[in-house]
Design a protein around this motif. Structure first.
Motif, PDB file in Angstrom:
ATOM      1  N   ARG A 136     -84.940  70.316 118.417  1.00  0.00           N
ATOM      2  CA  ARG A 136     -86.058  71.233 118.221  1.00  0.00           C
ATOM      3  C   ARG A 136     -87.381  70.545 118.563  1.00  0.00           C
ATOM      4  N   SER A 137     -87.574  69.341 118.061  1.00  0.00           N
ATOM      5  CA  SER A 137     -88.826  68.625 118.295  1.00  0.00           C
ATOM      6  C   SER A 137     -89.022  68.274 119.765  1.00  0.00           C
ATOM      7  N   ALA A 138     -87.914  68.079 120.485  1.00  0.00           N
ATOM      8  CA  ALA A 138     -87.993  67.729 121.907  1.00  0.00           C
ATOM      9  C   ALA A 138     -88.215  68.941 122.794  1.00  0.00           C
ATOM     10  N   GLY A 139     -88.151  70.147 122.233  1.00  0.00           N
ATOM     11  CA  GLY A 139     -88.377  71.359 123.021  1.00  0.00           C
ATOM     12  C   GLY A 139     -87.278  71.643 124.021  1.00  0.00           C
ATOM     13  N   ILE A 140     -86.042  71.291 123.665  1.00  0.00           N
ATOM     14  CA  ILE A 140     -84.930  71.447 124.601  1.00  0.00           C
ATOM     15  C   ILE A 140     -84.418  72.881 124.594  1.00  0.00           C
ATOM     16  N   MET A 141     -84.236  73.418 125.778  1.00  0.00           N
ATOM     17  CA  MET A 141     -83.699  74.767 125.958  1.00  0.00           C
ATOM     18  C   MET A 141     -82.441  74.704 126.818  1.00  0.00           C
ATOM     19  N   GLY A 142     -81.713  75.812 126.882  1.00  0.00           N
ATOM     20  CA  GLY A 142     -80.561  75.870 127.772  1.00  0.00           C
ATOM     21  C   GLY A 142     -81.018  75.724 129.208  1.00  0.00           C
ATOM     22  N   MET A 143     -80.512  74.724 129.913  1.00  0.00           N
ATOM     23  CA  MET A 143     -81.012  74.385 131.246  1.00  0.00           C
ATOM     24  C   MET A 143     -80.105  74.873 132.367  1.00  0.00           C
ATOM     25  N   GLY A 144     -79.152  75.744 132.018  1.00  0.00           N
ATOM     26  CA  GLY A 144     -78.287  76.317 133.035  1.00  0.00           C
ATOM     27  C   GLY A 144     -78.825  77.605 133.619  1.00  0.00           C
ATOM     28  N   GLY A 145     -79.943  78.083 133.064  1.00  0.00           N
ATOM     29  CA  GLY A 145     -80.537  79.316 133.574  1.00  0.00           C
ATOM     30  C   GLY A 145     -80.979  80.277 132.487  1.00  0.00           C
ATOM     31  N   ALA A 146     -80.296  80.247 131.332  1.00  0.00           N
ATOM     32  CA  ALA A 146     -80.612  81.206 130.273  1.00  0.00           C
ATOM     33  C   ALA A 146     -81.882  80.845 129.516  1.00  0.00           C
ATOM     34  N   GLY A 147     -82.098  79.564 129.263  1.00  0.00           N
ATOM     35  CA  GLY A 147     -83.305  79.129 128.578  1.00  0.00           C
ATOM     36  C   GLY A 147     -83.294  79.364 127.080  1.00  0.00           C
ATOM     37  N   TYR A 148     -82.128  79.597 126.481  1.00  0.00           N
ATOM     38  CA  TYR A 148     -82.054  79.849 125.040  1.00  0.00           C
ATOM     39  C   TYR A 148     -82.400  78.569 124.281  1.00  0.00           C
ATOM     40  N   PRO A 149     -83.237  78.647 123.221  1.00  0.00           N
ATOM     41  CA  PRO A 149     -83.587  77.448 122.446  1.00  0.00           C
ATOM     42  C   PRO A 149     -82.345  76.749 121.908  1.00  0.00           C
ATOM     43  N   THR A 150     -82.155  75.501 122.284  1.00  0.00           N
ATOM     44  CA  THR A 150     -80.911  74.796 121.971  1.00  0.00           C
ATOM     45  C   THR A 150     -80.760  74.526 120.484  1.00  0.00           C
ATOM     46  N   TYR A 151     -81.857  74.251 119.782  1.00  0.00           N
ATOM     47  CA  TYR A 151     -81.736  73.982 118.344  1.00  0.00           C
ATOM     48  C   TYR A 151     -81.155  75.193 117.620  1.00  0.00           C
ATOM     49  N   ALA A 152     -81.530  76.409 118.072  1.00  0.00           N
ATOM     50  CA  ALA A 152     -81.025  77.626 117.432  1.00  0.00           C
ATOM     51  C   ALA A 152     -79.530  77.784 117.682  1.00  0.00           C
ATOM     52  N   LYS A 153     -79.089  77.416 118.885  1.00  0.00           N
ATOM     53  CA  LYS A 153     -77.662  77.497 119.204  1.00  0.00           C
ATOM     54  C   LYS A 153     -76.848  76.586 118.289  1.00  0.00           C
ATOM     55  N   TYR A 154     -77.328  75.354 118.081  1.00  0.00           N
ATOM     56  CA  TYR A 154     -76.564  74.411 117.262  1.00  0.00           C
ATOM     57  C   TYR A 154     -76.717  74.680 115.775  1.00  0.00           C
ATOM     58  N   ALA A 155     -77.838  75.264 115.368  1.00  0.00           N
ATOM     59  CA  ALA A 155     -77.982  75.674 113.969  1.00  0.00           C
ATOM     60  C   ALA A 155     -76.979  76.776 113.639  1.00  0.00           C
ATOM     61  N   LEU A 156     -76.764  77.686 114.594  1.00  0.00           N
ATOM     62  CA  LEU A 156     -75.774  78.745 114.407  1.00  0.00           C
ATOM     63  C   LEU A 156     -74.361  78.166 114.420  1.00  0.00           C
ATOM     64  N   ALA A 157     -74.106  77.247 115.358  1.00  0.00           N
ATOM     65  CA  ALA A 157     -72.775  76.643 115.466  1.00  0.00           C
ATOM     66  C   ALA A 157     -72.412  75.872 114.201  1.00  0.00           C
ATOM     67  N   ALA A 158     -73.435  75.253 113.577  1.00  0.00           N
ATOM     68  CA  ALA A 158     -73.169  74.452 112.377  1.00  0.00           C
ATOM     69  C   ALA A 158     -72.697  75.304 111.210  1.00  0.00           C
ATOM     70  N   LYS A 159     -72.944  76.595 111.273  1.00  0.00           N
ATOM     71  CA  LYS A 159     -72.527  77.504 110.204  1.00  0.00           C
ATOM     72  C   LYS A 159     -71.115  78.038 110.437  1.00  0.00           C
ATOM     73  N   LYS A 160     -70.532  77.689 111.587  1.00  0.00           N
ATOM     74  CA  LYS A 160     -69.202  78.187 111.924  1.00  0.00           C
ATOM     75  C   LYS A 160     -68.253  77.015 112.136  1.00  0.00           C
ATOM     76  N   SER A 161     -66.989  77.330 112.252  1.00  0.00           N
ATOM     77  CA  SER A 161     -65.982  76.291 112.451  1.00  0.00           C
ATOM     78  C   SER A 161     -65.781  76.078 113.949  1.00  0.00           C
ATOM     79  N   ILE A 162     -66.393  75.042 114.483  1.00  0.00           N
ATOM     80  CA  ILE A 162     -66.343  74.760 115.922  1.00  0.00           C
ATOM     81  C   ILE A 162     -65.195  73.804 116.235  1.00  0.00           C
TER      82      ILE A 162
END
Length: 478
Positions: free
Chosen positions: A139-165
């Motif tokens: 989050r602090s590094a401002g990293i986004m999905g770099m394949g084209g979508a641009g989705y905030p990466t911290y949000a993706k992993y915060a969601l993943a952490a709530k599920k069984s990956i």
């Protein structure tokens, strides 16, 4: 043409740049623009004002409440002001404009870590220590999905952490024609990618094991507090997969060899490299998950719903650089290719640079040239050379003349079935178009209209010149 029954299109144009090493474009005395919105979600909030001196890596905009990312300057320079600048999708976005200094040192940067995200979001300590740290760094590094979508990466992993990956997939299946930036990154920085993936799967394994044990016993054990958990075989409970396209045996160097060399040298047992047919759109998230795990991601679902999380190779590299070097997202590799440039290649460019400055470095040919930001199948034709390069732009494809000089006019369907053959989702585009044109919404959904990924394959092969994808995409929004 489909590859032995695998739906999709064989792609072309890789030969322009596949063997071209990454070249760094240095900062110069020019304007650099940083759109305050580079992704889905909310616009970032500026923390600088006109006249302020900024350093490379300095925070210049903090994320807003909700889905947003923070933005850092990629150059040393002076803030000119905030102005509307055009992004690759043609929209005008409020942007921080910086006059860059020629003396900017691309090897030097600063980064001040921002306030703790997990402390605010998880006061009950819901996430493990390692996962909290990963989310905060990303989050602090401002990293986004770099394949084209641009989705905030911290949000993706915060969601993943709530599920069984079960699987973290590093997506290197660069299936769009012409693009080779992912390939070159895997060839030249395989260690970054492998170690970045190690960091992600280790922390998600912590989270998964804590979640599983807490279901039985709410009291944390010493082993849980220690932060690293393994299953009965001594392996991490989350596995890593690096997925990439199969390369010709005569290709040297090969990305899979480079990655597997790092894995062997590190005696890493939790990551495997999977090669896939060179077929478009094999790298699309849903297709990729099914190809490497056999799990189906239906419409309305996310990969995390089936125990997977997918990040582009560049995103994984950015995560590693943020952890290892405390480097925010301030540059990326893009492919500049096509018959419209003299020096096609893979270029490391500072984020915020204009397309004009990048194309001048690549020697754009002074005649009518169509420029596509991204790949030619799902990218955007840009109409201004002032268009800004953001973290989600992976290429500039320059084609002489107009993009489509169709001699075939849009005509009636000839029932050839080619659109059905190439559909990666196993749909019948011709039937979906018929439903759309007749307004048959229920039949459209029944025939899988919501599963269409708008990849453009059906339109590309249609001998009648019908804009099948556009018709389906437009109707699916209703």
């Amino acid at each position: 043409m489909a590859d032995k029954g695998v739906a999709g299109l064989s792609h072309v144009g890789k030969y322009f740049t596949k063997d071209k090493p990454i070249i760094e474009i240095e900062a110069k005395e020019a304007e650099y623009s940083f759109p305050l919105k580079q992704h889905i979600g909310k616009q970032a909030i500026p923390v600088v004002k006109p006249g302020d001196k900024v350093k490379r890596g300095q925070l210049i905009a903090k994320e807003a409440k909700g889905l947003s990312i923070c933005i850092h300057s990629s150059v040393d320079g002076t803030v000119i002001g905030i102005a509307k600048k055009v992004t690759v999708d043609g929209t005008m976005v409020d942007s921080i404009v910086v006059r860059g200094n020629k003396s900017s040192d691309t090897k030097r940067y600063i980064w001040t870590k921002t306030e703790n995200y997990c402390t605010k979001q998880s006061p009950d300590g819901k996430f493990s220590k390692g996962m909290c740290e990963l989310i905060d760094i990303v989050r602090s590094a401002g990293i986004m999905g770099m394949g084209g979508a641009g989705y905030p990466t911290y949000a993706k992993y915060a969601l993943a952490a709530k599920k069984s990956i079960d699987y973290v997939i590093a997506n290197g299946a660069e299936c769009e024609p012409y693009l080779t930036a992912d390939y070159r990154l895997m060839v030249e920085k395989p260690k970054n990618i492998v170690l970045g993936l190690c960091e992600i799967i280790r922390r998600l394994s912590d989270e998964k094991n804590i979640t599983n044990v807490v279901k039985i016993n709410k009291n944390y054990s010493k082993e849980q507090k220690a932060g690293r958990f393994k299953n009965d075989t001594g392996e991490l409970s989350v596995k890593g997969i690096i997925a990439l396209e199969k390369q010709n045996l005569n290709t040297s160097p090969r990305a899979n060899d480079a990655l597997e060399g790092v894995i062997r040298a590190g005696k890493i047992t939790d990551i495997q490299v999977v090669t896939l047919p060179s077929i478009y759109p094999r790298g699309a998230e849903k297709i990729l998950v099914k190809s490497v795990t056999g799990r189906q991601v239906d419409s309305g679902m996310l990969p995390s719903d089936v125990g997977c999380v997918v990040s582009n190779i560049h995103t994984v590299n950015a995560i590693y650089e943020a952890i290892a070097y405390r480097k925010p997202l301030i540059d990326r590799v893009i492919t500049v290719s096509g018959d419209g440039v003299r020096y096609p290649g893979n270029y490391l460019v500072p984020i915020g640079v204009s397309c004009k400055d990048v194309l001048n470095e690549a020697g754009i040919i002074e005649e009518s040239v169509t420029v596509i930001a991204g790949g030619p199948m799902m990218g955007h034709v840009i109409f201004s050379d002032e268009t800004v390069i953001t973290g989600s732009v992976n290429g500039l494809i320059c084609i002489k003349g107009t993009l489509c000089n169709k001699e075939i006019k849009d005509s009636s369907c000839i029932r050839c079935g080619k659109c059905i053959e190439v559909c990666p989702m196993g749909l019948s585009p011709v039937n979906l178009v018929q439903c759309a044109l007749s307004g048959a919404g229920k039949s459209f959904i029944k025939n899988g209209g919501k599963e269409c990924m708008k990849c453009g394959s059906c339109s590309y092969v249609c001998p009648a010149g019908r804009e099948l994808t556009a018709i389906i995409a437009t109707f699916s929004k209703k």
